[in-house]
Write a protein that holds these residues in place. Structure first.
Motif, PDB file in Angstrom:
ATOM      1  N   MET A 103       3.411  68.697   5.975  1.00  0.00           N
ATOM      2  CA  MET A 103       3.969  68.634   4.139  1.00  0.00           C
ATOM      3  C   MET A 103       2.843  69.040   3.398  1.00  0.00           C
ATOM      4  SD  MET A 103       5.753  65.572   2.521  1.00  0.00           S
ATOM      5  CE  MET A 103       6.275  65.260   1.018  1.00  0.00           C
ATOM      6  N   THR A 104       2.841  69.422   1.851  1.00  0.00           N
ATOM      7  CA  THR A 104       1.938  69.546   1.200  1.00  0.00           C
ATOM      8  C   THR A 104       2.036  67.964   0.581  1.00  0.00           C
ATOM      9  OG1 THR A 104       3.702  70.120  -0.833  1.00  0.00           O
ATOM     10  CG2 THR A 104       2.799  71.704   0.834  1.00  0.00           C
ATOM     11  N   ASP A 105       0.659  68.362   0.069  1.00  0.00           N
ATOM     12  CA  ASP A 105      -0.186  66.861  -0.927  1.00  0.00           C
ATOM     13  C   ASP A 105       1.186  66.534  -1.974  1.00  0.00           C
ATOM     14  OD1 ASP A 105      -1.849  64.805  -1.776  1.00  0.00           O
ATOM     15  OD2 ASP A 105      -2.782  66.251  -3.564  1.00  0.00           O
ATOM     16  N   ARG A 106       1.375  65.531  -2.308  1.00  0.00           N
ATOM     17  CA  ARG A 106       2.980  65.122  -3.197  1.00  0.00           C
ATOM     18  C   ARG A 106       1.634  64.695  -4.584  1.00  0.00           C
ATOM     19  NH1 ARG A 106       5.311  59.460  -2.175  1.00  0.00           N
ATOM     20  NH2 ARG A 106       6.090  60.693  -3.608  1.00  0.00           N
ATOM     21  N   TYR A 107       0.778  65.479  -4.785  1.00  0.00           N
ATOM     22  CA  TYR A 107       0.060  64.721  -6.466  1.00  0.00           C
ATOM     23  C   TYR A 107      -0.749  65.843  -6.469  1.00  0.00           C
ATOM     24  CZ  TYR A 107       1.182  60.099  -5.835  1.00  0.00           C
ATOM     25  OH  TYR A 107       2.342  58.875  -6.176  1.00  0.00           O
ATOM     26  N   ALA A 108      -0.632  66.417  -7.948  1.00  0.00           N
ATOM     27  CA  ALA A 108      -1.718  67.609  -8.457  1.00  0.00           C
ATOM     28  C   ALA A 108      -1.888  67.743  -9.171  1.00  0.00           C
ATOM     29  CB  ALA A 108      -0.653  68.615  -7.814  1.00  0.00           C
ATOM     30  N   VAL A 109      -3.224  67.902  -9.689  1.00  0.00           N
ATOM     31  CA  VAL A 109      -3.188  67.451 -11.569  1.00  0.00           C
ATOM     32  C   VAL A 109      -3.001  69.199 -11.463  1.00  0.00           C
ATOM     33  CG1 VAL A 109      -4.862  67.616 -13.417  1.00  0.00           C
ATOM     34  CG2 VAL A 109      -4.445  65.818 -11.572  1.00  0.00           C
ATOM     35  N   ILE A 110      -2.679  69.463 -13.234  1.00  0.00           N
ATOM     36  CA  ILE A 110      -2.443  70.843 -13.685  1.00  0.00           C
ATOM     37  C   ILE A 110      -2.859  70.870 -14.931  1.00  0.00           C
ATOM     38  CG2 ILE A 110       0.209  71.335 -12.011  1.00  0.00           C
ATOM     39  CD1 ILE A 110       1.762  71.463 -13.947  1.00  0.00           C
ATOM     40  N   GLY A 111      -3.276  72.489 -15.120  1.00  0.00           N
ATOM     41  CA  GLY A 111      -3.648  72.487 -16.610  1.00  0.00           C
ATOM     42  C   GLY A 111      -2.320  73.490 -17.569  1.00  0.00           C
ATOM     43  N   ALA A 112      -2.414  73.616 -18.112  1.00  0.00           N
ATOM     44  CA  ALA A 112      -1.513  74.106 -19.173  1.00  0.00           C
ATOM     45  C   ALA A 112      -1.097  75.651 -19.118  1.00  0.00           C
ATOM     46  CB  ALA A 112      -1.015  73.853 -20.859  1.00  0.00           C
ATOM     47  N   ASP A 113      -1.867  76.434 -18.740  1.00  0.00           N
ATOM     48  CA  ASP A 113      -1.987  77.660 -18.319  1.00  0.00           C
ATOM     49  C   ASP A 113      -2.644  77.648 -17.033  1.00  0.00           C
ATOM     50  OD1 ASP A 113      -4.244  76.555 -17.300  1.00  0.00           O
ATOM     51  OD2 ASP A 113      -5.805  77.623 -17.302  1.00  0.00           O
ATOM     52  N   GLN A 114      -2.090  76.771 -16.230  1.00  0.00           N
ATOM     53  CA  GLN A 114      -1.657  77.369 -14.997  1.00  0.00           C
ATOM     54  C   GLN A 114      -0.437  77.186 -14.319  1.00  0.00           C
ATOM     55  OE1 GLN A 114      -4.615  73.871 -13.310  1.00  0.00           O
ATOM     56  NE2 GLN A 114      -4.196  75.159 -11.591  1.00  0.00           N
ATOM     57  N   ILE A 115       1.117  77.094 -15.393  1.00  0.00           N
ATOM     58  CA  ILE A 115       2.220  77.249 -15.304  1.00  0.00           C
ATOM     59  C   ILE A 115       2.999  77.908 -16.770  1.00  0.00           C
ATOM     60  CG2 ILE A 115       2.383  74.570 -15.938  1.00  0.00           C
ATOM     61  CD1 ILE A 115       4.576  74.308 -13.914  1.00  0.00           C
ATOM     62  N   LYS A 131       9.005  78.734  -6.899  1.00  0.00           N
ATOM     63  CA  LYS A 131       8.488  79.434  -6.332  1.00  0.00           C
ATOM     64  C   LYS A 131       6.926  78.837  -5.900  1.00  0.00           C
ATOM     65  CE  LYS A 131       7.393  83.044  -8.997  1.00  0.00           C
ATOM     66  NZ  LYS A 131       6.675  84.226  -8.886  1.00  0.00           N
ATOM     67  N   GLN A 132       5.388  78.920  -5.075  1.00  0.00           N
ATOM     68  CA  GLN A 132       4.116  77.991  -5.703  1.00  0.00           C
ATOM     69  C   GLN A 132       4.423  78.744  -6.351  1.00  0.00           C
ATOM     70  OE1 GLN A 132       2.837  76.521  -3.429  1.00  0.00           O
ATOM     71  NE2 GLN A 132       1.331  76.000  -4.489  1.00  0.00           N
ATOM     72  N   THR A 133       3.257  77.834  -7.444  1.00  0.00           N
ATOM     73  CA  THR A 133       2.578  77.955  -9.049  1.00  0.00           C
ATOM     74  C   THR A 133       1.660  77.207  -9.191  1.00  0.00           C
ATOM     75  OG1 THR A 133       5.686  77.951  -9.578  1.00  0.00           O
ATOM     76  CG2 THR A 133       3.629  78.006 -11.268  1.00  0.00           C
ATOM     77  N   GLY A 134       1.181  77.702  -9.985  1.00  0.00           N
ATOM     78  CA  GLY A 134      -1.031  77.308  -9.482  1.00  0.00           C
ATOM     79  C   GLY A 134      -0.740  76.111  -8.074  1.00  0.00           C
ATOM     80  N   PRO A 135      -1.207  74.474  -8.265  1.00  0.00           N
ATOM     81  CA  PRO A 135      -1.198  74.271  -7.201  1.00  0.00           C
ATOM     82  C   PRO A 135       0.200  73.000  -7.050  1.00  0.00           C
ATOM     83  CG  PRO A 135      -2.027  73.129  -9.197  1.00  0.00           C
ATOM     84  CD  PRO A 135      -1.655  74.484  -8.933  1.00  0.00           C
ATOM     85  N   LEU A 136       1.499  73.473  -7.916  1.00  0.00           N
ATOM     86  CA  LEU A 136       2.719  72.937  -6.738  1.00  0.00           C
ATOM     87  C   LEU A 136       3.290  73.856  -6.324  1.00  0.00           C
ATOM     88  CD1 LEU A 136       3.874  71.654 -10.563  1.00  0.00           C
ATOM     89  CD2 LEU A 136       2.559  70.829  -9.418  1.00  0.00           C
ATOM     90  N   ALA A 137       4.084  73.137  -4.790  1.00  0.00           N
ATOM     91  CA  ALA A 137       4.230  73.545  -3.732  1.00  0.00           C
ATOM     92  C   ALA A 137       6.167  73.411  -4.302  1.00  0.00           C
ATOM     93  CB  ALA A 137       4.488  73.286  -2.583  1.00  0.00           C
ATOM     94  N   PRO A 138       6.160  74.350  -3.691  1.00  0.00           N
ATOM     95  CA  PRO A 138       8.515  74.660  -4.518  1.00  0.00           C
ATOM     96  C   PRO A 138       8.723  73.169  -4.141  1.00  0.00           C
ATOM     97  CG  PRO A 138       8.515  76.849  -3.406  1.00  0.00           C
ATOM     98  CD  PRO A 138       6.832  75.628  -2.670  1.00  0.00           C
ATOM     99  N   GLY A 139       9.681  72.874  -5.359  1.00  0.00           N
ATOM    100  CA  GLY A 139      10.171  71.427  -4.792  1.00  0.00           C
ATOM    101  C   GLY A 139      10.476  70.780  -6.505  1.00  0.00           C
ATOM    102  N   THR A 140      10.729  69.936  -6.812  1.00  0.00           N
ATOM    103  CA  THR A 140      10.966  69.051  -7.820  1.00  0.00           C
ATOM    104  C   THR A 140      10.016  68.140  -7.876  1.00  0.00           C
ATOM    105  OG1 THR A 140      13.570  68.925  -7.592  1.00  0.00           O
ATOM    106  CG2 THR A 140      12.096  67.344  -8.941  1.00  0.00           C
ATOM    107  N   TRP A 141       9.087  67.841  -9.089  1.00  0.00           N
ATOM    108  CA  TRP A 141       7.871  67.414  -9.647  1.00  0.00           C
ATOM    109  C   TRP A 141       8.162  66.587 -10.926  1.00  0.00           C
ATOM    110  CZ3 TRP A 141       3.203  67.894  -7.121  1.00  0.00           C
ATOM    111  CH2 TRP A 141       3.123  68.716  -6.242  1.00  0.00           C
ATOM    112  N   VAL A 142       7.667  65.296 -10.490  1.00  0.00           N
ATOM    113  CA  VAL A 142       7.829  65.099 -12.050  1.00  0.00           C
ATOM    114  C   VAL A 142       6.442  64.605 -12.778  1.00  0.00           C
ATOM    115  CG1 VAL A 142      10.112  63.616 -11.635  1.00  0.00           C
ATOM    116  CG2 VAL A 142       7.653  61.954 -11.401  1.00  0.00           C
TER     117      VAL A 142
END
Length: 82
Positions: A1-13, A35-46
């Motif tokens: 499973m991919t990591d459950r936490y990620a830090v994203i910048g406004a320019d990454q998404i 679909k994979q968006t920067g460090p975020l794998a497909p799924g529901t993120w908050v």
């Protein structure tokens, strides 16, 4: 499973075709990633918290299947009693 936490910048998404910016969202707002968006794998993120005062970086947490189902049940329950 991919990591459950990620830090994203406004320019990454890009949200909703670029119409919504990361800075316009709030802590707890869900994001459906198809679909994979920067460090975020497909799924529901908050959004867990913002890492910068200008809200240009956010710590994201991927929801578990149980959390997603609980949110769906709560939403359906709320619609019944509107």
């Amino acid at each position: 499973m991919t990591d459950r936490y990620a830090v994203i910048g406004a320019d990454q998404i890009e949200l909703h075709g670029g119409d919504v910016m990361l800075q316009e969202l709030s802590v707890g707002d869900p994001l459906e990633i198809g679909k994979q968006t920067g460090p975020l794998a497909p799924g529901t993120w908050v959004i867990d918290r913002f890492e910068a005062d200008d809200r240009s970086r956010a710590r994201m947490r991927k929801l578990t299947r149980a959390e997603i189902e609980a949110r769906r049940r709560a939403e359906a329950f709320g619609r019944i009693y509107e």
